[in-house]
Design an enzyme around this catalytic site. Structure first.
Site, mmCIF file in Angstrom:
data_model
loop_
_atom_site.group_PDB
_atom_site.id
_atom_site.type_symbol
_atom_site.label_atom_id
_atom_site.label_comp_id
_atom_site.label_asym_id
_atom_site.label_seq_id
_atom_site.Cartn_x
_atom_site.Cartn_y
_atom_site.Cartn_z
ATOM 1 C CD GLU A 72 11.051 -63.705 -24.077
ATOM 2 O OE1 GLU A 72 11.944 -63.955 -24.883
ATOM 3 O OE2 GLU A 72 10.738 -64.469 -23.133
ATOM 4 C CE LYS A 113 -2.855 -68.577 -22.374
ATOM 5 N NZ LYS A 113 -3.681 -68.289 -23.588
ATOM 6 C CB ILE A 143 15.563 -58.370 -16.480
ATOM 7 C CG1 ILE A 143 14.223 -59.027 -16.803
ATOM 8 C CG2 ILE A 143 16.543 -59.416 -15.964
ATOM 9 C CD1 ILE A 143 14.290 -60.056 -17.928
ATOM 10 N NE ARG A 169 -4.499 -63.124 -10.844
ATOM 11 C CZ ARG A 169 -4.163 -63.260 -9.584
ATOM 12 N NH1 ARG A 169 -3.617 -64.382 -9.168
ATOM 13 N NH2 ARG A 169 -4.395 -62.305 -8.732
ATOM 14 C CG PHE A 211 16.598 -56.592 -23.831
ATOM 15 C CD1 PHE A 211 15.331 -56.260 -23.379
ATOM 16 C CD2 PHE A 211 17.592 -55.638 -23.746
ATOM 17 C CE1 PHE A 211 15.062 -55.006 -22.877
ATOM 18 C CE2 PHE A 211 17.337 -54.374 -23.230
ATOM 19 C CZ PHE A 211 16.064 -54.058 -22.807
#
Lengths: 760, 334
Positions: A725, A721, A469, A648, A243
């Site tokens: 987050e 894109k 992650i 996409r 994070f």
């Protein structure tokens, strides 16, 4: 029955491929860095400072040394030869020495190394420092803090968004709101603790550490130790949550490397949960002063946003989210300013959606207040101010689907049934409220390099030092290779998380899929070109004489549109090669070719977001229902609907997971999460997972994710894109707005705990 | 954590003898370990000997029994087993609910009832030994919580020496139902009212109970009474599971045609010890429960409450929690 976790792909969406590492993870076979076996390790335990400001006058080590099995104790007296690697130049903090100067509570002051973890733990409590102590400054409002203008000290934020004359616009606006908001300190608390294992082979160092940027860590550690970066390898095959907290180098790594060198033996550190609050970064508390001006028809005419952010004494960490907030509506005139407030704290750092979480919370709360004042539906108010052009420099959006998101979310939610009057809806003892807010995240793309190997049987190997992650990096990188090479995902082996592989950017700014997939795409296209060339220039092959433009790769064949094909095996044979391997470097538009060399050296530049000729953002709309108990004021979130558009989507399953998890974190931000600071000591009080509140399953009810199709040819070759987050942005505002709708009470400070609603 | 001697004992006599051995090093009993092991890791508790009593589990002290005198709960019964027990759920719902709403499933599976009532406070300044001031941990050193971050701290039963909250839930049910606790030590057995087990901090917050050195809890006895069926536990907290109470109320009512013949009320999350709200009980006797009488009882319960800043809200929240619990209990169909 449809599987909500694996949504059916719509236009411009990839399949819901299961994660290729899923089985490894759930069966414990995925080796996280501290799981990696090393021969005969010694164990390190950290000793941290109980004071926030002062100096170590004496360090009594007798008790620690007396513990059987203790091998070495690092202190400021034997680690002073390390090079400085300052904040912003490879390190997340300038507070990297073990003293004698103490600049933050929980600063590492000693590293005890012993034959066993138990001995090191026991000995660590025998390290007795004697301090000369000064009164620390903890946070906003504390005596002794200093404040400065971010544009004067932060190289990334020399210019903050401004447009027209905001003061004049606000002065002349028929409807104005003038409000302040606050967000708390938060810590990432990834499940996996902060660990480091270091092993030397001669003058070569291997570091096993969970990292979001193995090239950054490799170079940073080398500089700190004063050795050639090519002699350092960082391995981080899996990261158990990060994070942002594992994106920059922390002081511990070089200390463990040094300890291993001194002992000529591998040394392993697993820091405690409490230590994680102070030996790494966190999201600092912020304050916001917002003014919005609008005409009676709801058209905004002016927006002023001044932010205040806490940082450490030596470092100017700042997120400056006005950079993004200023772009997203047709504001008219804009004035922004950001102030850094220096306190005696550890240096803050990236935490999921660093700029937009606090700043969009503030803006989206203010938008709701303005809609209320105008007597408008909050979604319609946003529609009136929707725009395809940023108010900052009138630059076009590369693509933008915000209102489509709102419309789809509103239909699924049943927003039309909302009674606009706050406090109007009740179900038994529970007050019911609906709220909404916009989610937004800047689209970033960075340079990356990849190596891809293809075998005649259709097996491929992809190598790129990207980072897993929990984002699904292994899977989407493999998908891109499978798609471009015309093979099954199961035939692709993906190797990431190792600084011996070609470099990729930090797993930050949600750029991993965009950057890595663009590099893999480019590399695979080199292989395609070689195969096509061999197929069409053959003397006697089935595709001889065709145009390469008419070919594709499909089912382990070079295939033409008319169904003619030639197997990989035949083409390889004709080429006289056993494998084809290509390496390519991808540099996004707007960066110089030097960007790849810089990346190899651990220095990263990215493009996108608010910079450039077009502005690039992923967007979404989040609608929530809250319930507040009429008497005792517990707050519940029975449902939340989010619709998101992000170019996409490579894999609807991993996307769904990211967006759902994001909204759950948003619930946490709204209602639960805050690191409490004792201002007398500038110390974190609730530095454990029992007292640092996050939602449990019982707090999370219906979470619906809607994927909205969007095509964007400008952002990057992959058309992606980043959205890792995105979904945790705006949620807190949507919930705060819903609480206002339920109760008529406007809370402007997060988190919203029940005592804030008791007074009424 | 520091080295310690681990002893496993097979019967009560061996246990109490091991603990009470004259001149021996400080010892702690180990049952579920959900408090002790945590606090040993934090070096808050530093026993030199740990006496594991889990081997006693198969004796009658691990049983739940209903008899003429009421309900008997062995000290080594696990929280989950008592919470899931049909008889407990039917006859003393307040006990089952208090246990079910506590901690997490994993902890409830491990923790014993005897250990549960002795769980230590969650006060940060107590649990983190790097804070110098904690009268409970280090008598005479002061109390960092008084002027510190004290949102979770007590508004009832505190002193200028300590305001640490008693964190448990089960104890509220026991004290409301007038339970007694059976104890054993090397000197013999005794039984005391559960209400006499915990001590308010006063000027000796380090002394949390009236247990004698080496004394062990054997069982709890909850007397049969007309109010146990109409009972409940209401817990208000920051999240819906795995979290301590901001305020809680254990309520048991004996109603006579709607009028309160007897009310039993205990409060949690707001006090330094399991808190019997005798004033509130008295205020309700003979009355019908409605908004006015519930509010008057709540006011009586918190008449002596004192906030310390961040926890001021607990006075209002505690009252509202009790009002809600009383209304719910009165409305129960039994």
């Amino acid at each position: 029955m449809a599987n909500a976790a694996a949504p059916t792909p719509k236009a411009n969406m990839g399949p819901a491929a299961p994660r290729i590492d899923a089985r490894l993870k759930v069966t414990g076979q995925a080796h996280y860095p501290s799981d990696t076996p090393v021969g005969n390790p010694a164990f390190a335990v950290l000793v941290t400072s109980a004071i926030a400001r002062g100096r170590i006058e004496r360090l009594d080590l007798d008790g620690a040394r007396a513990v059987p099995g203790v091998l070495d104790i690092l202190t400021h007296e034997n680690t002073g030869d390390l090079n400085d690697v300052k904040f912003g130049h490879g390190s997340g903090t300038s507070i990297e020495d073990l003293g004698p100067e103490i600049q933050q509570a929980g600063q590492i002051i000693a590293v005890v190394v012993a034959d066993t973890f138990e001995a090191a733990t026991e000995a660590a409590s025998g390290v007795k420092p004697a301090y000369s102590e000064q009164t620390p400054s903890a946070t906003f409002g504390s005596q002794g803090v200093t404040q400065e203008d971010a544009t004067k000290v932060s190289p990334q934020h020399k210019h903050l968004p401004q447009a027209g004359d905001a003061e004049a616009a606000l002065a002349g606006a028929p409807v104005v709101i003038d409000v302040e908001y606050e967000t708390p300190t938060q810590h990432h608390n990834p499940m996996e603790l902060f660990t480091t294992t270091c092993a030397w082979t001669g003058d070569r160092l291997t570091v096993y550490e969970p990292s979001q940027f193995v090239y950054g860590l490799k170079n940073g550690v080398a500089h700190r130790l004063g050795i050639d970066p090519d002699k350092v390898r960082v391995v981080s095959s899996y990261v158990g949550g990060a994070f942002g907290s594992k994106g920059t180098m922390t002081p511990r790594t070089a200390m463990i490397a040094l300890a291993a060198r001194r002992l000529n033996r591998p040394v392993k550190l697993v820091a405690t949960r409490a230590q994680g609050f102070t030996i790494a970064t966190y999201r600092a508390e912020t304050r916001h002063h917002i003014r919005l001006g609008a005409a009676r028809d709801g058209k905004l005419v002016g927006y002023s946003h001044e932010g205040f952010e806490v940082s450490s004494r030596p470092d100017a960490y700042v997120v400056a989210g006005v950079e993004d907030s200023a772009q997203i509506y047709a504001f008219g005139a804009v004035a922004t300013k950001v102030n850094i407030v220096h306190a005696d704290r550890n240096t803050p750092g990236y935490m999921r959606s660093p700029p937009v979480v606090p700043y969009i919370y503030a803006l989206e709360s203010a938008m709701d207040e303005m809609a209320q004042k105008l007597g408008m539906d909050p979604i319609e108010f946003r529609r009136v101010n929707d725009t395809m052009t940023s108010p900052i420099g009138n630059r076009p959006y590369s693509s933008r689907s915000l209102m489509t998101c709102y419309d789809q979310a509103a239909a699924a939610f049943g927003w039309k049934d909302r009674n606009p009057q706050p406090g109007s809806t009740r179900d038994g003892d529970w007050l019911v409220g609906y709220g909404c807010a916009t989610a937004v995240y800047p689209t970033h793309t960075g340079p990356a390099a990849a190596r891809v190997r293809l075998k005649p049987n259709g097996e491929a190997r992809v190598q790129i030092a990207a980072h897993e992650i929990g984002n699904g990096a292994y899977t989407v990188i493999g998908q891109m290779a499978a798609e471009r090479l015309g093979i099954d995902l199961a035939s692709v082996t993906v190797e990431i998380g190792d600084s011996r592989l070609p470099p990729a950017p930090v797993a930050g700014g949600s750029n991993t899929t965009a950057s890595s997939c663009s590099a893999v795409l480019k590399t695979c296209d080199l292989i395609r070109a070689r195969l096509f060339h061999a197929a069409v220039t053959a003397n006697d092959g089935p595709l001889a004489g065709r145009s390469a433009d008419d070919l594709t790769l499909r089912d382990v064949q070079i295939a033409a549109n008319d169904g003619t094909g030639e197997s990989f095996a035949d083409v390889f044979k004709r080429m006289g090669v056993a494998i084809i391997e290509e390496y390519a470097e991808f540099v996004p538009n707007g960066l110089k070719p030097q960007a790849i060399a810089d990346l190899y050296a651990g220095k990263l530049a990215m493009v996108g977001g608010s910079h450039g000729e077009k502005v690039m953002y992923a967007m979404g709309a989040e609608l929530v229902e809250v319930r507040v108990h009429a008497l005792t004021r517990e707050i519940r979130v029975p449902r939340i609907v989010g619709a998101f558009a992000a170019g996409r989507l490579m894999n609807t399953r991993t996307v769904h997971s990211q967006l759902m998890g994001g909204m759950i974190w948003g619930i946490s931000s709204a209602l639960h999460e805050a690191t409490e600071i004792d201002p007398r000591y500038a110390r974190y009080v609730n530095d454990n997972l029992a007292d640092y509140m996050i939602p449990v399953n019982a707090d999370v009810d219906q979470v619906q994710v809607i994927l909205v199709s969007e095509v964007d040819h400008d952002v990057n070759p992959a058309g992606v894109k980043g959205l890792g987050e995105l979904a945790n942005v705006g949620t807190a505002a949507a919930i705060a707005n819903a609480i206002h709708h339920a109760t008529g009470i406007r809370i402007r400070k997060l988190p919203i705990r029940l005592e804030k609603l008791l007074q009424a | 954590m520091r080295p310690f001697v681990y002893e496993r004992v097979g019967d009560w006599a061996a246990a109490t003898q091991a603990a009470g051995r004259l001149g021996s090093a400080p010892a702690s009993y180990l049952a579920g370990g959900t408090t002790l092991v945590d606090l040993m890791r934090l070096e808050v508790m530093r026993p030199e000997r740990v006496i594991d009593i889990n081997a006693l589990h198969d004796s009658r002290y691990g049983r739940i029994e209903f008899g003429q005198n009421g309900l008997r709960l062995g000290a080594l019964v696990r929280m989950a087993d008592a919470a899931d027990h049909p008889g407990v759920q039917r006859h003393c719902p307040v006990i089952a609910q208090a246990l079910q709403l506590a901690a997490s499933a994993q902890i409830r599976n491990m923790a014993s009832l005897g250990g549960n009532v002795l769980q230590r406070t969650r006060c940060t300044y107590f649990r983190d030994v790097s804070y110098a001031a904690c009268n409970k941990r280090n008598p005479g050193s002061g109390c960092a919580a008084l002027a510190g971050v004290n949102r979770m701290h007590a508004v009832l039963g505190g002193s200028d020496h300590c305001i640490a909250t008693y964190a448990g839930d089960f104890a509220q049910a026991l004290i409301a139902l007038g339970a007694s606790v059976d104890l054993i030590s090397a000197d013999g057995a005794r039984t005391i009212p559960f209400a006499k087990l915990h001590r308010q901090p006063g000027d000796t917050p380090d002394q949390e109970t009236t247990l004698r050195p080496g004394e062990l809890i054997v069982s709890f006895t909850v007397p049969a009474a007309p109010w146990t069926r109409r009972s409940l536990y209401l817990k208000v907290r920051d999240r819906q599971s795995y979290e301590f109470a901001l305020a809680s109320a254990a309520v048991a009512l004996d109603l006579d045609d709607g009028a309160v013949r007897e009310a039993r009320i205990a409060l949690g999350g707001v006090s330094t010890v399991p808190w019997r709200a005798a004033e509130a009980e008295a205020a309700l006797r003979g009355k019908t429960i409605n908004d006015q009488t519930a509010m008057a009882a709540a006011d009586a319960a918190f008449a002596g409450a004192q906030g310390r800043g961040h926890n001021d809200f607990k006075i209002e929240l505690g009252k509202r929690t009790l009002r809600r619990a009383l209304r719910q209990a009165a409305a129960l169909e039994i």
